[in-house]
Design a protein around this motif. Structure first.
Motif, mmCIF file in Angstrom:
data_model
loop_
_atom_site.group_PDB
_atom_site.id
_atom_site.type_symbol
_atom_site.label_atom_id
_atom_site.label_comp_id
_atom_site.label_asym_id
_atom_site.label_seq_id
_atom_site.Cartn_x
_atom_site.Cartn_y
_atom_site.Cartn_z
ATOM 1 N N ASP A 105 -3.387 3.702 -5.451
ATOM 2 C CA ASP A 105 -4.303 3.305 -4.380
ATOM 3 C C ASP A 105 -4.567 4.411 -3.368
ATOM 4 N N LEU A 106 -4.146 5.650 -3.678
ATOM 5 C CA LEU A 106 -4.389 6.744 -2.741
ATOM 6 C C LEU A 106 -5.743 7.397 -3.017
ATOM 7 N N THR A 107 -6.772 6.574 -3.052
ATOM 8 C CA THR A 107 -8.155 6.995 -3.267
ATOM 9 C C THR A 107 -9.046 6.087 -2.432
ATOM 10 N N SER A 108 -9.980 6.670 -1.697
ATOM 11 C CA SER A 108 -10.837 5.880 -0.809
ATOM 12 C C SER A 108 -12.208 6.536 -0.702
ATOM 13 N N CYS A 118 -5.654 11.621 -3.128
ATOM 14 C CA CYS A 118 -4.440 12.406 -2.925
ATOM 15 C C CYS A 118 -3.938 12.907 -4.275
ATOM 16 N N ILE A 119 -3.488 14.148 -4.329
ATOM 17 C CA ILE A 119 -2.993 14.702 -5.576
ATOM 18 C C ILE A 119 -1.720 13.979 -6.035
ATOM 19 N N SER A 120 -1.056 13.277 -5.138
ATOM 20 C CA SER A 120 0.143 12.503 -5.484
ATOM 21 C C SER A 120 -0.198 11.115 -6.003
ATOM 22 N N ASN A 121 -1.468 10.819 -6.172
ATOM 23 C CA ASN A 121 -1.870 9.494 -6.621
ATOM 24 C C ASN A 121 -1.679 9.367 -8.134
ATOM 25 N N ALA A 160 0.840 -1.195 0.000
ATOM 26 C CA ALA A 160 0.000 0.000 0.000
ATOM 27 C C ALA A 160 0.877 1.248 0.000
ATOM 28 N N THR A 161 0.551 2.196 -0.863
ATOM 29 C CA THR A 161 1.413 3.362 -1.045
ATOM 30 C C THR A 161 1.547 4.169 0.235
ATOM 31 N N ASP A 162 0.425 4.403 0.936
ATOM 32 C CA ASP A 162 0.487 5.281 2.108
ATOM 33 C C ASP A 162 1.322 4.682 3.226
ATOM 34 N N THR A 200 0.312 12.625 -17.970
ATOM 35 C CA THR A 200 1.039 13.602 -17.156
ATOM 36 C C THR A 200 1.280 13.040 -15.764
ATOM 37 N N GLY A 201 2.324 13.554 -15.124
ATOM 38 C CA GLY A 201 2.630 13.144 -13.752
ATOM 39 C C GLY A 201 1.709 13.811 -12.752
ATOM 40 N N THR A 202 1.937 13.522 -11.508
ATOM 41 C CA THR A 202 1.059 14.051 -10.466
ATOM 42 C C THR A 202 1.285 15.532 -10.198
#
Length: 546
Positions: free
Chosen positions: A323-326, A315-318, A70-72, A529-531
């Motif tokens: 997986d930084l979305t819930s 998260c804007i870094s996703n 998990a990324t976080d 594009t990147g984050t």
């Protein structure tokens, strides 16, 4: 020793810093500051924004490319390891400098004088660490005076041991006459090799015992935290979700439509989040208001009508497909209702929101007036916010990435002056509107079914566009024609949409791509594009051999 003084000092600096770290870790369990993390947090605040941005993007890329989990949570582990490595490096460099200076001085250290240079070195390190910890620490429960005294004592002892180690090392390699004057008569002379082994054994023992005991206490707290989640959720778990009975069933293996609270992603600016005592907490509403307010959490709950909203937060870094979305259910008070009680003065244009962890962000007052869904949230999943997710209060702003939504809120200042928020200062997008995104979660070959003489394989995933909704999702296979997928009724207008496409099976290796259209009729961007600075865009794909 002269050519090797700095090298030997680096070795002893490292050896003696390891048990210091273990003892600081153990003391943290008693409410004292964990300065390794404080130094890392401070550094993350003062480094130029481009360095922080590159570090974040590189970390996320490594986690995804190597499939580290998990990324976080993985990112947080890497942050912790980086903090420990930084602290160890400081100890190594200090040891090298101290030994080099003492070697240059030339005279042997005897008696009480053996400790003086190290005490000075320890004090030189301790003073800035005390001020840094006082500035950024959000986890210590001990008073500032007690914390400062502990830091000073720990570093003075560490420094004294460093210069003692220098005296013993030089004495062990000195001529007999010098050795006898440097070491008390009752001490048995030891070789440098024996001394290094003794120091290494002692530091290893202290490090393992101290860190092990601290970890056991930490595990106890983690289990208590998990038990608290389970206990609270069991008491309020809803009988069903709002879209129960929706005609479109998710493809087996699609991510859960409603994220379990313990799985909700967690990103913040500190190595560890603050733990706020509700009895001590107040929300201050200040600035350009007729009636400044100081509210307890109970007053917010009692004085304002609670509103519920199912929300997908990202998260804007996703990265696309990350997986930084819930998704969970938020409960809170409408922000504009609270501001109405304070009485916003004419000419005010912004809210400056400040958090316990040092985070701050601006919210346009015109947006607050126009958007009744903006809330000061105190519940997730029907229970009080967990401390890792912003207890006791956080804000929800529809259609914005998490970087615009402070947690652990302590103050709202009404102002006529705009100031860049924490991440905007570091180069991220000022608006941070959530990008339209679609993801292939699964090609469920294990759930293939027969219909009209054809084998079909369910393919599924999610699509979201903040508060704008999703009007269409399309899938294509191996670069062929785009085919429309079926959309499951979402939990709310501010959550992701589950989509499903039943694909006519063909054996072989296939690539599945997805794109979508938001509720306003705007196509998802296909540009890769990147984050940074505004959130990732691009077409997500999944390749499988069937």
């Amino acid at each position: 020793m002269k050519p090797y003084a700095a090298l030997v000092g680096a070795v002893f600096g490292g050896l003696l810093t390891l048990p210091l770290m273990a003892l600081l870790y153990l003391a943290d369990q008693a409410g004292l500051p964990l300065v390794m993390y404080d130094l890392f947090d401070w550094l993350a605040r003062v480094l130029p924004g481009n360095i922080i941005i590159n570090s974040i993007e590189t970390m996320v890329e490594i986690i995804n490319d190597l499939n580290l989990g998990a990324t976080d949570s993985t990112a947080k582990t890497l942050e912790h390891l980086a903090a420990l490595a930084l602290f160890l490096a400081i100890g190594i460099v200090t040891g090298a400098i101290l030994f080099a200076i003492l070697e240059r001085r030339g005279a042997p250290l005897t008696g009480a004088a053996r400790f003086v240079p190290g005490l000075i070195a320890g004090l030189i390190v301790a003073v800035p660490v005390i001020f840094i910890s006082r500035d950024v620490n959000v986890t210590a429960s001990a008073s500032g005076t007690t914390s400062a005294a502990w830091i000073a004592l720990a570093f003075l002892a560490w420094g004294a041991l460093l210069s003692w180690a220098y005296a013993r090392w030089t004495a062990a390699g000195a001529p007999a006459s010098l050795e006898s004057s440097a070491i008390p008569a009752r001490a048995e002379p030891v070789s440098r090799r024996q001394f290094l082994i003794q120091v290494g054994g002692a530091t290893a023992t202290i490090t393992v015992v101290g860190a092990g005991l601290a970890r056991l206490l930490e595990i106890r707290d983690e289990r208590a935290y998990e038990d608290l989640i389970a206990e609270r959720r069991e008491a309020v778990l809803p009988a069903g979700l709002p879209n129960e009975g929706a005609s479109v069933e998710p493809a087996p293996g699609t991510r859960p439509e409603y994220t379990p609270l313990e799985d909700h992603y967690q990103i913040d600016i500190n190595a560890r989040p603050p733990e706020i005592n509700e009895d001590d907490w107040r929300l201050a509403i200040t600035g350009m208001v007729e009636r400044p307010l100081t509210l307890t959490l109970d007053e917010i709950k009692a004085n304002y009508e609670p509103v519920d909203q199912y929300v997908t937060l990202a998260c804007i870094s996703n990265p696309v497909g990350g997986d930084l979305t819930s998704t969970t259910r938020w409960t809170g008070a409408r922000l504009r209702d609270v501001l109405a009680d304070a009485g916003v003065q004419d000419g005010a244009t912004y809210l400056r929101i400040t958090s316990q962890d040092g985070f701050h962000e601006m919210v346009d007052l015109a947006l607050v007036e126009a958007e009744p869904r903006i809330m000061l949230a105190y519940h997730w999943d029907g229970i009080p916010l967990l401390y890792k997710h912003g207890f006791p209060l956080r804000i929800y702003i529809p259609d914005r990435y998490g970087m615009k939504q402070p947690k652990w809120i302590t103050q709202i200042e009404v102002t006529d002056r705009y100031i860049d928020g924490y991440w905007v200062e570091r180069g991220w997008d000022e608006v941070a509107q959530m990008r339209t995104t679609s993801v292939v979660d699964v090609v469920a070959s294990d759930s293939a079914f027969e219909r009209d003489g054809q084998t079909w394989v369910p393919v599924g995933g999610i699509a979201h566009a903040g508060a704008r909704g999703i009007s269409k999702v399309e899938v294509r296979v191996d670069g062929g024609e785009w085919a429309e997928a079926a959309l499951r009724e979402p939990l709310s207008s501010t959550t992701w949409v589950i989509w499903r496409y039943d694909w006519p099976f063909e054996a072989g290796r296939h690539t599945f791509e997805v794109r979508c259209v938001d509720g306003d009729g705007e196509n998802q961007s296909t540009a890769d594009t990147g984050t940074f600075p505004s959130g990732a865009t691009g077409i997500h794909s999944l390749t499988r051999t069937l």
